[in-house]
Write a protein that holds these residues in place. Structure first.
Motif, PDB file in Angstrom:
ATOM      1  N   SER A 184       0.695  -1.058   0.012  1.00 56.98           N
ATOM      2  CA  SER A 184      -0.147   0.146  -0.012  1.00 56.98           C
ATOM      3  C   SER A 184       1.047   1.266  -0.121  1.00 56.98           C
ATOM      4  N   LYS A 185       2.068   1.271   0.630  1.00 58.87           N
ATOM      5  CA  LYS A 185       2.894   2.359   0.656  1.00 58.87           C
ATOM      6  C   LYS A 185       3.867   2.404  -0.498  1.00 58.87           C
ATOM      7  N   PHE A 186       4.363   1.465  -0.998  1.00 57.06           N
ATOM      8  CA  PHE A 186       4.971   1.386  -2.222  1.00 57.06           C
ATOM      9  C   PHE A 186       4.222   2.283  -3.456  1.00 57.06           C
ATOM     10  N   GLY A 187       2.848   1.929  -3.373  1.00 60.46           N
ATOM     11  CA  GLY A 187       1.992   2.588  -4.334  1.00 60.46           C
ATOM     12  C   GLY A 187       2.197   4.225  -4.399  1.00 60.46           C
ATOM     13  N   PHE A 188       2.416   4.760  -3.313  1.00 63.12           N
ATOM     14  CA  PHE A 188       2.480   6.250  -3.159  1.00 63.12           C
ATOM     15  C   PHE A 188       3.796   6.746  -4.170  1.00 63.12           C
ATOM     16  N   ARG A 189       4.683   6.076  -4.272  1.00 63.16           N
ATOM     17  CA  ARG A 189       5.723   6.165  -5.295  1.00 63.16           C
ATOM     18  C   ARG A 189       5.278   6.582  -6.583  1.00 63.16           C
ATOM     19  N   GLY A 190       4.609   5.681  -7.177  1.00 62.22           N
ATOM     20  CA  GLY A 190       4.073   5.758  -8.513  1.00 62.22           C
ATOM     21  C   GLY A 190       3.193   6.753  -8.486  1.00 62.22           C
ATOM     22  N   LEU A 191       2.264   6.767  -7.414  1.00 63.74           N
ATOM     23  CA  LEU A 191       1.255   7.862  -7.579  1.00 63.74           C
ATOM     24  C   LEU A 191       1.803   9.288  -7.475  1.00 63.74           C
ATOM     25  N   ALA A 192       2.839   9.483  -6.435  1.00 63.83           N
ATOM     26  CA  ALA A 192       3.343  10.901  -6.434  1.00 63.83           C
ATOM     27  C   ALA A 192       4.190  11.006  -7.899  1.00 63.83           C
ATOM     28  N   GLU A 193       4.848  10.279  -8.356  1.00 67.73           N
ATOM     29  CA  GLU A 193       5.589  10.772  -9.399  1.00 67.73           C
ATOM     30  C   GLU A 193       4.644  11.056 -10.697  1.00 67.73           C
TER      31      GLU A 193
END
Length: 282
Positions: A184-193
């Motif tokens: 769930s937290k690794f998803g933040f990286r792609g979302l943010a980029e």
């Protein structure tokens, strides 16, 4: 020659990314601006709210528990003398989130901080717990950002704005017993980029904050049920107070940094996992 080209090409690409097309330094004002924090009734979110209010921000908090929100509101009023707006909503409910955001008014600094964590090995964890973490942590973040974006883009002052995602060091590296949480937290990286590319023309700057274990009420409960191996691995990075994490986060937000580590281990992980993201390594 072919081997030399294969070595020089990625070096040249990194040089271009870092020195030519990386985002230019920016300062995001906090004073007299609207800071909206989800998961703001306790822990890192509440610490952020206190610090933003102390710097003259107009603060709004969103969380599920109205009682905790009222306690947080009174706590901030006592410490800063400022009133805050509170909104009770579940981030999994887009309609409720959208209503809260619209009632709060245009947002200048959005801090997406809500999160749940149930540590367990995957083969022992129920799908309902996995879905709960994904829905609150990741889908809830999409709901909050999607609800806030239209008004953020229409803000009249056109000063730099910010969307900050509070991730975790478990969003930089996978850890035993964190399978669902890390996902769930690794998803933040792609979302943010990807999001940064979509909103930079609107002078909105995206940050991802990577705290280690943080001394909060939620962490105390989590630590009681952690697998022993998880405790050993996660504990190697040390822990921080919520106020310390909040200061690091707010400083990173104000400087428009894409990646915001919170301690030495976090800095090392940021360098090791930089990839081709546009981030400050200096």
């Amino acid at each position: 020659m072919v081997l030399l080209s294969l070595i020089l090409l990625p070096i040249l690409l990194l040089f271009l990314l870092y020195f030519i097309v990386r985002p230019r330094p920016v300062t995001i004002p906090i004073k007299n601006r609207h800071v909206f924090i989800t998961g703001g009734s306790s822990g890192i979110g509440l610490a952020l709210a206190h610090q933003a209010a102390s710097q003259g921000a107009r603060v709004s908090l969103l969380a599920r528990s109205l009682n905790k929100l009222q306690e947080a509101k009174e706590s901030i009023r006592r410490s800063s003398g400022l009133d805050v707006s509170i909104f009770s909503a579940d981030v999994r409910d887009y309609d409720a989130v959208q209503k809260a955001v619209n009632d709060a008014g245009p947002i200048d600094v959005l801090v997406v901080n809500q999160g749940v964590f149930v540590p367990q090995e995957l083969d022992k964890q129920g799908l309902d717990e996995i879905k709960f973490m994904i829905d609150v942590n990741l889908m809830g973040s999409f709901n909050v950002i999607k609800a806030a974006l239209p008004l953020m883009k229409e803000r009249k002052d056109r000063l730099p704005a910010s969307i900050s995602l509070i991730s975790s060091q478990a969003g930089q590296v996978g850890i035993y017993g964190y399978t669902a949480y890390s996902a769930s937290k690794f998803g933040f990286r792609g979302l943010a980029e990807a999001l940064q590319q979509e909103v930079i023309a609107d002078n909105i700057h995206v940050s991802v904050v990577y705290p280690p274990d943080t001394d909060t009420p939620g962490f105390e409960k989590e630590n009681e049920v952690r697998p022993e191996l998880t405790k050993l691995l996660a504990g190697s990075s040390g822990s921080m107070k919520a106020d310390e994490v909040a200061k690091k986060a707010l400083d990173g937000i104000k400087s428009g940094s894409f990646t915001v580590p919170c301690n030495f281990e976090g800095h090392m992980l940021a360098i090791a996992t930089a990839g081709l993201s546009l981030k400050d390594l200096s």
